[in-house]
Scaffold this motif. Structure first.
Motif, PDB file in Angstrom:
ATOM      1  N   ALA A 283      64.486  37.631  91.907  1.00  0.00           N
ATOM      2  CA  ALA A 283      63.902  38.288  90.866  1.00  0.00           C
ATOM      3  C   ALA A 283      64.508  38.841  89.523  1.00  0.00           C
ATOM      4  N   GLU A 284      65.502  39.592  90.156  1.00  0.00           N
ATOM      5  CA  GLU A 284      66.479  39.922  89.151  1.00  0.00           C
ATOM      6  C   GLU A 284      67.133  39.057  88.284  1.00  0.00           C
TER       7      GLU A 284
ATOM      8  N   ASN B 131      58.907  38.884  88.156  1.00  0.00           N
ATOM      9  CA  ASN B 131      58.158  40.015  88.972  1.00  0.00           C
ATOM     10  C   ASN B 131      58.287  39.677  90.471  1.00  0.00           C
ATOM     11  N   HIS B 132      58.470  40.700  91.219  1.00  0.00           N
ATOM     12  CA  HIS B 132      58.781  40.707  92.623  1.00  0.00           C
ATOM     13  C   HIS B 132      57.591  41.230  93.390  1.00  0.00           C
ATOM     14  N   LEU B 133      57.032  40.747  94.450  1.00  0.00           N
ATOM     15  CA  LEU B 133      56.118  41.357  95.306  1.00  0.00           C
ATOM     16  C   LEU B 133      56.424  41.269  96.844  1.00  0.00           C
ATOM     17  N   ASP B 134      56.833  42.240  97.472  1.00  0.00           N
ATOM     18  CA  ASP B 134      57.106  42.282  98.716  1.00  0.00           C
ATOM     19  C   ASP B 134      55.474  42.229  99.537  1.00  0.00           C
ATOM     20  N   THR B 135      55.044  41.237  99.859  1.00  0.00           N
ATOM     21  CA  THR B 135      53.695  41.326 100.445  1.00  0.00           C
ATOM     22  C   THR B 135      53.559  41.821 101.751  1.00  0.00           C
TER      23      THR B 135
ATOM     24  N   PHE C 224      48.976  38.628  91.021  1.00  0.00           N
ATOM     25  CA  PHE C 224      50.188  39.141  90.916  1.00  0.00           C
ATOM     26  C   PHE C 224      51.157  37.696  90.425  1.00  0.00           C
ATOM     27  N   ALA C 225      50.887  36.718  91.228  1.00  0.00           N
ATOM     28  CA  ALA C 225      51.795  35.678  90.934  1.00  0.00           C
ATOM     29  C   ALA C 225      51.474  35.138  89.562  1.00  0.00           C
TER      30      ALA C 225
ATOM     31  N   ARG D  70      50.616  36.343  86.861  1.00  0.00           N
ATOM     32  CA  ARG D  70      51.242  36.972  85.817  1.00  0.00           C
ATOM     33  C   ARG D  70      52.556  36.616  84.880  1.00  0.00           C
ATOM     34  N   PRO D  71      52.461  36.541  83.682  1.00  0.00           N
ATOM     35  CA  PRO D  71      53.692  36.126  83.215  1.00  0.00           C
ATOM     36  C   PRO D  71      54.817  37.226  83.339  1.00  0.00           C
ATOM     37  N   PRO D  72      56.077  36.779  83.425  1.00  0.00           N
ATOM     38  CA  PRO D  72      56.537  35.443  83.338  1.00  0.00           C
ATOM     39  C   PRO D  72      56.502  34.619  84.591  1.00  0.00           C
ATOM     40  N   GLY D  73      55.973  35.191  85.633  1.00  0.00           N
ATOM     41  CA  GLY D  73      55.863  34.498  86.874  1.00  0.00           C
ATOM     42  C   GLY D  73      56.571  35.344  88.031  1.00  0.00           C
ATOM     43  N   ALA D  74      56.685  34.990  89.464  1.00  0.00           N
ATOM     44  CA  ALA D  74      57.117  36.203  90.179  1.00  0.00           C
ATOM     45  C   ALA D  74      57.848  35.330  91.291  1.00  0.00           C
ATOM     46  N   VAL D  75      58.490  36.227  92.136  1.00  0.00           N
ATOM     47  CA  VAL D  75      59.014  35.888  93.474  1.00  0.00           C
ATOM     48  C   VAL D  75      58.130  36.946  94.428  1.00  0.00           C
ATOM     49  N   LEU D  76      57.510  36.188  95.498  1.00  0.00           N
ATOM     50  CA  LEU D  76      56.689  36.707  96.559  1.00  0.00           C
ATOM     51  C   LEU D  76      57.256  36.621  97.743  1.00  0.00           C
ATOM     52  N   ASP D  77      57.501  37.456  98.582  1.00  0.00           N
ATOM     53  CA  ASP D  77      58.080  37.343  99.984  1.00  0.00           C
ATOM     54  C   ASP D  77      57.146  37.669 101.158  1.00  0.00           C
ATOM     55  N   GLY D  78      56.996  36.932 102.044  1.00  0.00           N
ATOM     56  CA  GLY D  78      55.994  37.071 103.190  1.00  0.00           C
ATOM     57  C   GLY D  78      56.282  36.043 104.321  1.00  0.00           C
ATOM     58  N   ARG D  79      55.057  35.795 104.811  1.00  0.00           N
ATOM     59  CA  ARG D  79      55.096  34.988 106.078  1.00  0.00           C
ATOM     60  C   ARG D  79      54.238  33.498 105.570  1.00  0.00           C
ATOM     61  N   ASP D  80      53.203  33.747 104.708  1.00  0.00           N
ATOM     62  CA  ASP D  80      52.263  32.684 104.241  1.00  0.00           C
ATOM     63  C   ASP D  80      52.291  32.370 102.955  1.00  0.00           C
ATOM     64  N   ILE D  81      53.213  32.776 101.885  1.00  0.00           N
ATOM     65  CA  ILE D  81      53.082  32.596 100.676  1.00  0.00           C
ATOM     66  C   ILE D  81      53.308  31.086 100.079  1.00  0.00           C
TER      67      ILE D  81
END
Ligand code: DC
Length: 207
Positions: free
Chosen positions: A21-22, A27-31, A101-102, A104-115
């Motif tokens: 994400a950096e 954007n980053h979401l730790d689900t 969340f995903a 929203r511009p400019p995009g995102a990294v989501l981490d989890g189990r079922d992304i």
């Protein structure tokens, strides 16, 4: 760009997600934090974590302030999270928030189990980050030792195996690799090597 990172506990996905994400300014979401906050809220209130409807009600009432709870990162909150995460009403309550969340511009990294399988099946990049249970347990116990805390390797290994079994064995959106995900096994990689390997996967997809 949406990057979906899935995998079991302590495989390195959180750190990889944060660094991607950096690097790509996404954007980053730790689900996992969402499920941790629900489990923690129910435990604090003395509610029955096995009550699916009650857990769903708590999930629907989740407030951004709940994500600021001081004790969400530890093993106990992870265990509570894994227990409430099996309930379909809990998972249903969190879908829109994660998808919004995903999107929203400019995009995102989501981490989890079922992304990659359930939340963002259309993600441009999907990475399944894993490592052997023994390596993951060793990392967790090293982290605790580095913080000056006590670490019982055998107990941590048993907890990791138990959590893997619950997360993979549940009926609702179980932990599994999406057919179009790239596999990244970090068992023999340091964090910098794992990040470079993840970046190579993203770059290959972008080409
Ligand atoms: O990634 P984590 O360790 O913070 O996740 C804690 C628990 O939450 C995990 O054992 C299962 C659940 N979880 C989930 O079911 N789906 C997600 N997308 C993220 C976490």
């Amino acid at each position: 760009m949406i990057i979906a990172i899935d995998g079991p506990a302590a495989a390195g996905k959180g750190t990889i997600a944060l660094r991607l994400a950096e690097h790509y300014r996404l954007n980053h979401l730790d689900t996992g934090l969402l499920y941790r906050a629900i489990g923690r809220k129910m435990a604090d209130a003395g509610l029955d974590l096995d009550d699916a409807d009650l857990a769903g009600t708590v999930a629907r009432a989740l407030d951004p302030a709940d994500l600021g709870h001081a004790d969400l990162r530890g093993r106990e909150a992870g265990e509570l999270a894994s227990r409430v995460a099996i309930h379909p009403p809990v998972r249903a309550a969190l879908i829109d928030f994660q998808r919004d969340f995903a999107a929203r511009p400019p995009g995102a990294v989501l981490d989890g189990r079922d992304i990659g399988t359930a939340i963002c099946p259309g993600a441009e990049v999907k990475i399944f980050v894993t490592a052997s249970p023994e390596v993951r347990a060793r990392r967790r116990s090293d982290e605790l030792i580095a913080k000056g805390r006590e670490a019982a390797y055998e107990r941590i290994l048993a907890e990791i195996r138990e959590r893997d079994a619950r997360d993979s064995g549940r009926a609702a959106a179980p932990l599994q690799m999406a057919p179009d995900a790239a596999l990244l096994d970090t068992s023999d990689l340091g964090i910098d090597e794992a990040f470079r390997a993840a970046m190579a996967i993203v770059e290959a997809k972008r080409r």
